[in-house]
Design a protein around this motif. Structure first.
Motif, PDB file in Angstrom:
ATOM      1  N   THR A  29       0.834  -1.205   0.000  1.00 14.49           N
ATOM      2  CA  THR A  29       0.000   0.000   0.000  1.00 14.49           C
ATOM      3  C   THR A  29       0.870   1.258   0.000  1.00 14.49           C
ATOM      4  O   THR A  29       0.618   2.199  -0.759  1.00 14.49           O
ATOM      5  CB  THR A  29      -0.946  -0.012   1.227  1.00 14.49           C
ATOM      6  N   LEU A  83       1.219   4.218  -2.810  1.00 13.36           N
ATOM      7  CA  LEU A  83       0.910   5.618  -2.484  1.00 13.36           C
ATOM      8  C   LEU A  83       2.096   6.540  -2.808  1.00 13.36           C
ATOM      9  O   LEU A  83       2.050   7.746  -2.562  1.00 13.36           O
ATOM     10  CB  LEU A  83       0.558   5.754  -0.996  1.00 13.36           C
ATOM     11  N   ASP A  98      -2.711  -2.942   5.347  1.00 17.33           N
ATOM     12  CA  ASP A  98      -3.171  -1.858   4.469  1.00 17.33           C
ATOM     13  C   ASP A  98      -3.632  -0.657   5.299  1.00 17.33           C
ATOM     14  O   ASP A  98      -3.278   0.498   5.026  1.00 17.33           O
ATOM     15  CB  ASP A  98      -4.321  -2.398   3.600  1.00 17.33           C
ATOM     16  N   ARG A 118      -2.019   3.283   5.627  1.00 16.81           N
ATOM     17  CA  ARG A 118      -2.778   4.523   5.392  1.00 16.81           C
ATOM     18  C   ARG A 118      -2.724   5.432   6.614  1.00 16.81           C
ATOM     19  O   ARG A 118      -2.603   6.649   6.496  1.00 16.81           O
ATOM     20  CB  ARG A 118      -4.247   4.184   5.047  1.00 16.81           C
ATOM     21  N   GLN A 153      -3.736   9.313   6.685  1.00 15.12           N
ATOM     22  CA  GLN A 153      -5.129   9.180   6.227  1.00 15.12           C
ATOM     23  C   GLN A 153      -6.032   8.879   7.423  1.00 15.12           C
ATOM     24  O   GLN A 153      -5.609   8.263   8.406  1.00 15.12           O
ATOM     25  CB  GLN A 153      -5.258   8.065   5.190  1.00 15.12           C
ATOM     26  N   VAL A 211      -8.495   6.728   9.063  1.00 15.05           N
ATOM     27  CA  VAL A 211      -8.969   5.348   8.893  1.00 15.05           C
ATOM     28  C   VAL A 211      -9.765   4.928  10.128  1.00 15.05           C
ATOM     29  O   VAL A 211      -9.555   5.467  11.209  1.00 15.05           O
ATOM     30  CB  VAL A 211      -7.789   4.363   8.706  1.00 15.05           C
TER      31      VAL A 211
END
Ligand SMILES: Cc1cc2nc3c(=O)[nH]c(=O)nc-3n(C[C@H](O)[C@H](O)[C@H](O)COP(=O)(O)OP(=O)(O)OC[C@H]3O[C@@H](n4cnc5c(N)ncnc54)[C@H](O)[C@@H]3O)c2cc1C
Length: 424
Positions: free
Chosen positions: A43, A47, A377, A381, A386, A388
């Motif tokens: 992941t 990114l 994953d 993130r 991010q 999440v």
């Protein structure tokens, strides 16, 4: 009999490991190259983040390449008990994370074209005693009402279409569950992560982690790297600077034997349903067929750590259990026998959060094929900022009393569960 994992023995090896010394600076360093770490590395690389993965041995060679190959939905722990402890909304969130984990494995397999025999086979939990089947009916009512109506009760009289043994008292079917060849998945995932730009160092055991001015210096037996962020994906690691985790996880051996290829007819005779199967005892069994018609038969035969000697002793117990359930194949040859360590938590729920600023996910308690991929994953993130929804956030994680890293108490735990299996 081969003392190796059938999955690792029959998968093409990963060939993208970096031969260079471990050095340099990365945005993120992932420690551990099982499904958690490989999924995180994939992941991050996709990114566009610079990422190095440090693996003590070979990728997917510990639990991720040594398990039963079940990719099941459903919690490891009873749903009603989880709802009583954490509230119904949180229990639903946890349960759905397993659904999402199976979906993610399927999505990765399809989108990355990893040839690993992923099949939505469904999982069948088999009641070993009449009372277990009564509990199963109640559990299914709750599941269907609250979170998963893709489940079904299979009456004892209908079990013949599923399994060539008349000794079980009924079953609970989870239709969303799947199976896959975990060796091919692990090696494939490593290849995908490396091609996306992750630098993967094998044979690079981490020996020290230091925090310096908001960065981490990670020492390995092959050199040192610096990173802004660290993801710990070390499972039931028994070495390296992870004693905080070792005091919270109980490393329990789980063992597997694999038969010779049985031929299509005999394989269909013992498991006509072709599903992943588990039994309801605490010291029960888990089993499935392979694409080449072998039976993969696993269980917690003994409460011991995995070692070559322990694996063989456990293999003998598993063979006796297999013969009792499937006398049709009592004379078949056993081709493989191995063991591995399950990273068990006391409540059998995973743990994931941050420790000294480092992200971690572990404690999958024997239900990690899908959840490790999912949490790798998710942590990737989270590490890049991010937003999440971590289903395991804020769960209390105290050290196991009197556990200082080596599980001296396992034989006593075994005695307790054996007594429980006898009387309940
Ligand atoms: C016998 C067995 C049967 C199982 N059956 C199933 C099943 O059928 N279905 C299911 O869902 N789950 C099953 N599980 C559980 C599942 O395999 C795990 O939950 C999952 O693979 C965990 O992945 P992971 O990446 O977190 O850990 P691992 O695969 O254990 O990876 C951790 C990695 O970290 C590395 N590491 C450790 N210390 C260091 C260090 N100091 N430096 C660098 N690297 C380090 C290790 O070498 C290892 O490769 C089973 C487990 C076992 C043992």
């Amino acid at each position: 009999m081969n003392p190796a994992s059938y999955w690792l023995d029959t998968a093409p090896p990963f060939i993208g490991s970096s031969p260079e010394p471990v050095s340099g600076r990365y945005d993120v360093v992932v420690i551990g190259g099982g499904f958690t770490g490989l999924s995180a590395a994939r992941t991050l690389a996709r990114l566009g983040v610079s990422v190095a993965l440090l693996e003590a041995g070979k990728v997917a060679s510990e639990a991720s390449g040594r398990n039963g190959g079940h990719c099941n939905n459903g919690l490891a722990h009873d749903f009603s008990a989880t709802a009583a402890a954490h509230g119904i909304d949180r229990a639903r969130e946890m349960y759905r994370a397993f659904d999402a984990g199976v979906d993610l494995v399927e999505e990765i397999v399809r989108s990355e074209a990893i040839d690993c025999h992923f099949v939505r086979s469904g999982k069948l939990k088999l009641a070993a005693k009449p009372a277990h089947f009564d509990s199963m009916r109640r559990a299914r009512d709750v599941l269907a009402r609250e979170v998963d109506d893709d489940t079904a009760i299979i009456e004892r009289g209908d079990l013949r279409a599923e399994i060539g043994n008349d000794g079980y008292h009924g079953g609970l079917l989870y239709r969303r569950s799947a199976m896959l060849h975990v060796g091919k998945f692990g090696q494939g995932l490593a290849g995908v992560a490396a091609r996306a730009g992750a630098t993967i160092f094998e044979d690079a055991a981490v020996t020290a982690i230091e925090e310096l001015a908001g960065q981490y210096r990670i020492g390995t037996i092959r050199g040192t790297v610096v990173a802004d962020k660290v993801i710990l994906a070390t499972g039931a690691s028994q070495h390296g600077p992870f004693s905080w985790f070792r005091r919270r996880l109980v490393p329990i051996g789980s063992f597997i034997i694999v038969t010779e290829p049985l031929g299509e007819n005999l394989a269909r005779d013992i498991m006509p349903g072709g599903r992943t199967c588990t039994t309801t005892q605490n010291i029960g069994n888990y089993f499935r067929l392979t694409p080449d018609h072998r039976l993969v038969w696993g269980g917690r035969a003994r409460f011991a750590m995995s070692s070559p000697r322990s694996d063989l002793k456990s293999g003998e117990i598993l063979q006796r259990q297999l013969r009792a359930v499937f006398p049709q194949i009592a004379d078949c040859r056993i081709d493989y026998c191995w063991g591995g360590l399950v990273d068990m938590t006391q409540d059998r729920l995973p743990r994931s959060g941050t420790h000294r600023g480092m992200h971690f996910a572990m404690g999958f308690s024997g239900h990690g094929v899908q959840m490790s991929t999912y949490m790798g994953d998710l942590m990737a993130r989270e590490a890049v900022g991010q937003d999440v929804a971590n289903p395991w956030r804020d769960l209390d994680w105290s050290a196991v009393p009197f556990h200082f890293g080596k599980p001296w108490f396992l034989p006593f735990v075994g005695l307790y569960y054996r007594a429980k299996d006898r009387w309940s």
